[in-house]
Design a protein around this motif. Structure first.
Motif, short mmCIF file in Angstrom:
data_model
loop_
_atom_site.label_atom_id
_atom_site.label_comp_id
_atom_site.label_asym_id
_atom_site.label_seq_id
_atom_site.Cartn_x
_atom_site.Cartn_y
_atom_site.Cartn_z
N UNK A 1 0.86 -1.19 0.00
CA UNK A 1 0.00 0.00 0.00
C UNK A 1 0.89 1.24 0.00
N UNK A 2 0.68 2.14 -0.94
CA UNK A 2 1.50 3.34 -1.07
C UNK A 2 0.81 4.52 -0.40
N UNK A 3 1.46 5.13 0.57
CA UNK A 3 0.91 6.25 1.31
C UNK A 3 1.93 7.39 1.38
N UNK B 1 6.62 14.88 3.25
CA UNK B 1 6.42 14.70 1.82
C UNK B 1 6.90 13.34 1.32
N UNK B 2 7.25 12.44 2.24
CA UNK B 2 7.78 11.14 1.85
C UNK B 2 6.65 10.23 1.39
N UNK C 1 10.42 3.99 -0.52
CA UNK C 1 10.11 4.65 -1.78
C UNK C 1 10.71 3.90 -2.95
N UNK C 2 10.51 4.42 -4.16
CA UNK C 2 10.97 3.73 -5.36
C UNK C 2 12.49 3.69 -5.48
N UNK C 3 13.18 4.50 -4.68
CA UNK C 3 14.63 4.52 -4.72
C UNK C 3 15.25 3.61 -3.66
N UNK D 1 8.63 -3.09 -4.05
CA UNK D 1 9.60 -2.73 -3.01
C UNK D 1 10.63 -3.84 -2.78
N UNK D 2 10.36 -5.04 -3.31
CA UNK D 2 11.31 -6.14 -3.18
C UNK D 2 12.34 -6.18 -4.30
N UNK D 3 12.24 -5.23 -5.24
CA UNK D 3 13.14 -5.22 -6.39
C UNK D 3 14.05 -4.00 -6.39
#
Length: 274
Positions: free
Chosen positions: A31-33, A39-40, A56-58, A254-256
């Protein structure tokens, strides 16, 4: 007599916040919050003892107290542990996209995404499968890219028939980079990740290791990895079993490694252009 001032402005709930009141939402992995103070924005990767970890994506992870103070789809929410009676409603796909209910898969496009091998295709399906079906994008595996120029010629890329190719070990000076450089077509997009094999695109912690081992040049990479783990590595059946075990540990983006995430999403965007 008509009331020229209209209704009493205080007759309604005038204290209601502009974006609505905070509602409780059961947490689920992926779940993306957003934490609006900092602002994270990140996906929920774990929670325990009153705190939740967002990634996050990074690949950056931050920890916050559970409860109120978060945003989900632009609305204030209070993150709560899921009830044991049943799973929380899925709000995001494994790739982090907004989940869409009751939508039929789109008829397959003429455009395609090609990946090198079966494991690449299975990993892409595991994380981006929902997105691909909604967009009508088919992913096929090639069994290597040595014949890529011929494969592209047979495909005949054109408007409405785009081809995206995901290549392993696409780094300067590699065999893969030299093959990719032979393709010059505006309707073909070739991208890649730096890893020798797509296995390495899975974060080590996801499969319970500290780091992916270094395998000497000339040795079968996958069997070398299994041997370093102390796992059976005598034949392809051992390799297949190990891969299925690792794939089962991947739950969402998030596992990649981020270097794979961006490349796959770039290809999806490219092949779905009108």
């Amino acid at each position: 007599m008509a009331d020229r001032y209209g209704n009493d402005v205080l007759s309604g709930d005038w204290r209601k916040p502009k974006n609505g009141r905070t509602v409780e939402v059961a947490m689920e992995k992926g779940m993306v919050v957003e934490e609006p103070t900092s602002g994270f924005v990140g996906a929920i990767v774990r929670w325990e003892h009153g705190v939740v970890d967002l990634e996050d994506r990074h690949g950056q992870v931050r920890t916050y107290p559970t409860g109120p103070g978060f945003w989900l789809d632009g609305k204030p929410v209070s993150l709560q542990p899921p009830k044991k009676a049943g799973p929380a409603k899925k709000t995001r796909t494994a790739s982090g996209s907004v989940a869409v209910d009751n939508v039929r898969a789109r008829v397959a496009r003429a455009s395609r995404i090609y990946v090198e091998g079966r494991h690449d295709a299975e990993l892409v399906e595991k994380v981006w499968g929902d997105d691909l079906r909604i967009e009508g994008v088919v992913v096929e595996y090639l069994g290597g890219i040595d014949d890529l120029p011929e494969i592209v010629n047979r495909f005949q890329p054109a408007p409405g028939r785009r081809l995206g190719v995901l290549v392993d070990h696409l780094v300067e000076g590699s065999k893969e980079s030299k093959i990719a450089a032979q393709i010059d077509n505006r309707y073909v997009r070739i991208v890649g990740h730096p890893f020798i094999d797509v296995w390495e695109a899975i974060k080590p912690a996801t499969v319970g290791i500290k780091a992916w081992p270094r395998i000497p040049h000339g040795q079968d990479w996958k069997k070398g990895v299994l041997q370093s783990f102390g796992w059976p590595a005598t034949d392809q059946a051992d390799v297949a079993a190990a891969w299925q075990h690792m794939l089962s540990k991947v739950k969402n983006f998030s596992d990649l490694d981020p270097s794979l995430l961006g490349r796959v999403e770039e290809l999806i965007d490219f092949v779905t252009l009108d």
